[in-house]
Design a protein around this motif. Structure first.
Motif, PDB file in Angstrom:
ATOM      1  N   VAL A  39       0.838  -1.200   0.000  1.00  0.00           N
ATOM      2  CA  VAL A  39       0.000   0.000   0.000  1.00  0.00           C
ATOM      3  C   VAL A  39       0.869   1.244   0.000  1.00  0.00           C
ATOM      4  O   VAL A  39       1.777   1.389   0.813  1.00  0.00           O
ATOM      5  N   ASP A  40       0.556   2.148  -0.926  1.00  0.00           N
ATOM      6  CA  ASP A  40       1.256   3.428  -1.005  1.00  0.00           C
ATOM      7  C   ASP A  40       0.219   4.534  -0.892  1.00  0.00           C
ATOM      8  O   ASP A  40      -0.743   4.571  -1.656  1.00  0.00           O
ATOM      9  N   VAL A  41       0.424   5.388   0.078  1.00  0.00           N
ATOM     10  CA  VAL A  41      -0.473   6.516   0.278  1.00  0.00           C
ATOM     11  C   VAL A  41       0.282   7.768  -0.120  1.00  0.00           C
ATOM     12  O   VAL A  41       1.297   8.107   0.473  1.00  0.00           O
ATOM     13  N   SER A  42      -0.186   8.424  -1.159  1.00  0.00           N
ATOM     14  CA  SER A  42       0.454   9.667  -1.578  1.00  0.00           C
ATOM     15  C   SER A  42      -0.634  10.690  -1.904  1.00  0.00           C
ATOM     16  O   SER A  42      -1.418  10.495  -2.831  1.00  0.00           O
ATOM     17  N   GLY A  43      -0.665  11.735  -1.100  1.00  0.00           N
ATOM     18  CA  GLY A  43      -1.666  12.770  -1.301  1.00  0.00           C
ATOM     19  C   GLY A  43      -3.060  12.223  -1.124  1.00  0.00           C
ATOM     20  O   GLY A  43      -3.380  11.586  -0.128  1.00  0.00           O
ATOM     21  N   GLU A  44      -3.871  12.414  -2.114  1.00  0.00           N
ATOM     22  CA  GLU A  44      -5.262  11.978  -2.068  1.00  0.00           C
ATOM     23  C   GLU A  44      -5.479  10.653  -2.785  1.00  0.00           C
ATOM     24  O   GLU A  44      -6.609  10.268  -3.056  1.00  0.00           O
ATOM     25  N   GLN A  45      -4.384   9.958  -3.113  1.00  0.00           N
ATOM     26  CA  GLN A  45      -4.465   8.679  -3.825  1.00  0.00           C
ATOM     27  C   GLN A  45      -3.987   7.532  -2.939  1.00  0.00           C
ATOM     28  O   GLN A  45      -3.063   7.680  -2.152  1.00  0.00           O
ATOM     29  N   LEU A  46      -4.630   6.418  -3.110  1.00  0.00           N
ATOM     30  CA  LEU A  46      -4.241   5.190  -2.429  1.00  0.00           C
ATOM     31  C   LEU A  46      -3.939   4.170  -3.514  1.00  0.00           C
ATOM     32  O   LEU A  46      -4.789   3.895  -4.358  1.00  0.00           O
ATOM     33  N   ARG A  47      -2.707   3.657  -3.509  1.00  0.00           N
ATOM     34  CA  ARG A  47      -2.325   2.636  -4.485  1.00  0.00           C
ATOM     35  C   ARG A  47      -2.128   1.317  -3.752  1.00  0.00           C
ATOM     36  O   ARG A  47      -1.410   1.257  -2.770  1.00  0.00           O
ATOM     37  N   VAL A  48      -2.798   0.277  -4.255  1.00  0.00           N
ATOM     38  CA  VAL A  48      -2.690  -1.056  -3.661  1.00  0.00           C
ATOM     39  C   VAL A  48      -2.120  -1.994  -4.717  1.00  0.00           C
ATOM     40  O   VAL A  48      -2.700  -2.159  -5.785  1.00  0.00           O
ATOM     41  N   ARG A  49      -0.982  -2.567  -4.408  1.00  0.00           N
ATOM     42  CA  ARG A  49      -0.348  -3.527  -5.308  1.00  0.00           C
ATOM     43  C   ARG A  49      -0.874  -4.921  -4.961  1.00  0.00           C
ATOM     44  O   ARG A  49      -0.764  -5.375  -3.820  1.00  0.00           O
ATOM     45  N   VAL A  50      -1.464  -5.565  -5.937  1.00  0.00           N
ATOM     46  CA  VAL A  50      -2.002  -6.916  -5.748  1.00  0.00           C
ATOM     47  C   VAL A  50      -0.963  -7.889  -6.287  1.00  0.00           C
ATOM     48  O   VAL A  50      -0.619  -7.848  -7.466  1.00  0.00           O
ATOM     49  N   ARG A  51      -0.477  -8.735  -5.402  1.00  0.00           N
ATOM     50  CA  ARG A  51       0.534  -9.723  -5.786  1.00  0.00           C
ATOM     51  C   ARG A  51       0.444 -10.914  -4.844  1.00  0.00           C
ATOM     52  O   ARG A  51      -0.127 -10.801  -3.764  1.00  0.00           O
ATOM     53  N   PRO A  52       0.987 -12.022  -5.262  1.00  0.00           N
ATOM     54  CA  PRO A  52       0.925 -13.196  -4.380  1.00  0.00           C
ATOM     55  C   PRO A  52       1.819 -13.000  -3.153  1.00  0.00           C
ATOM     56  O   PRO A  52       2.794 -12.255  -3.197  1.00  0.00           O
ATOM     57  N   ASN A  53       1.455 -13.651  -2.069  1.00  0.00           N
ATOM     58  CA  ASN A  53       2.304 -13.675  -0.884  1.00  0.00           C
ATOM     59  C   ASN A  53       2.063 -15.001  -0.165  1.00  0.00           C
ATOM     60  O   ASN A  53       1.360 -15.859  -0.685  1.00  0.00           O
ATOM     61  N   ASN A  54       2.645 -15.169   1.003  1.00  0.00           N
ATOM     62  CA  ASN A  54       2.520 -16.446   1.718  1.00  0.00           C
ATOM     63  C   ASN A  54       1.092 -16.746   2.160  1.00  0.00           C
ATOM     64  O   ASN A  54       0.776 -17.866   2.518  1.00  0.00           O
ATOM     65  N   SER A  55       0.236 -15.734   2.127  1.00  0.00           N
ATOM     66  CA  SER A  55      -1.132 -15.904   2.587  1.00  0.00           C
ATOM     67  C   SER A  55      -2.104 -16.241   1.462  1.00  0.00           C
ATOM     68  O   SER A  55      -3.165 -16.795   1.708  1.00  0.00           O
TER      69      SER A  55
END
Length: 142
Positions: A39-55
């Motif tokens: 998750v990247d929060v910059s200003g008024e935008q929220l960016r969520v990177r969807v990728r595989p993980n251990n869960s």
């Protein structure tokens, strides 16, 4: 009846997770399996990177992607998801932020067990709002 702190936390997390499904079109496991590093929060935008993980695994190769949402689109109960995430990051150590999950019990940032409860609350809300007892979170993607 009086709710425990853990129950209140799960309810609050469900409120914060719901916009990932409604505005972001994420699948259940994608939304509830995000880590702080995704998750990247910059200003008024929220960016969520969807990728595989251990869960979780991704359903398709194209499942690996970045979702950008206006922070205002994630506002629930006076707080938007970016604010929730910033608050949660502040309570964790720098080392754990790399792999800690966003939606977890307060004392277990690597534990996936609360996600089932969060998903159930979101699913109940979808069924109540749509009036469809068999509705699924996946329907929000379409």
């Amino acid at each position: 009846s009086t709710r425990t702190l853990a129950e209140v936390r799960v309810l609050r997390q469900a409120r914060q997770a719901m916009p990932l499904f409604t505005a972001g079109g994420l699948r259940r496991g994608e939304g509830l399996g995000i880590q702080f590093r995704d998750v990247d929060v910059s200003g008024e935008q929220l960016r969520v990177r969807v990728r595989p993980n251990n869960s979780r695994r991704l359903k398709t190769v194209r499942g690996r992607r970045v979702i950008t949402l206006p922070a205002a689109a994630t506002a629930v109960g006076g707080m938007h998801l970016a604010q929730w995430i910033q608050t949660e990051r502040a309570r964790l150590t720098r080392a754990s932020l790399e792999t800690a999950f966003v939606f977890t019990p307060a004392d277990a940032p690597f534990d996936a067990k609360a996600r089932f409860e969060i998903a159930d609350i979101c699913l109940d809300a979808v069924r109540e709002v749509t009036g469809r007892p068999s509705a699924r979170l996946h329907a929000l993607r379409h």
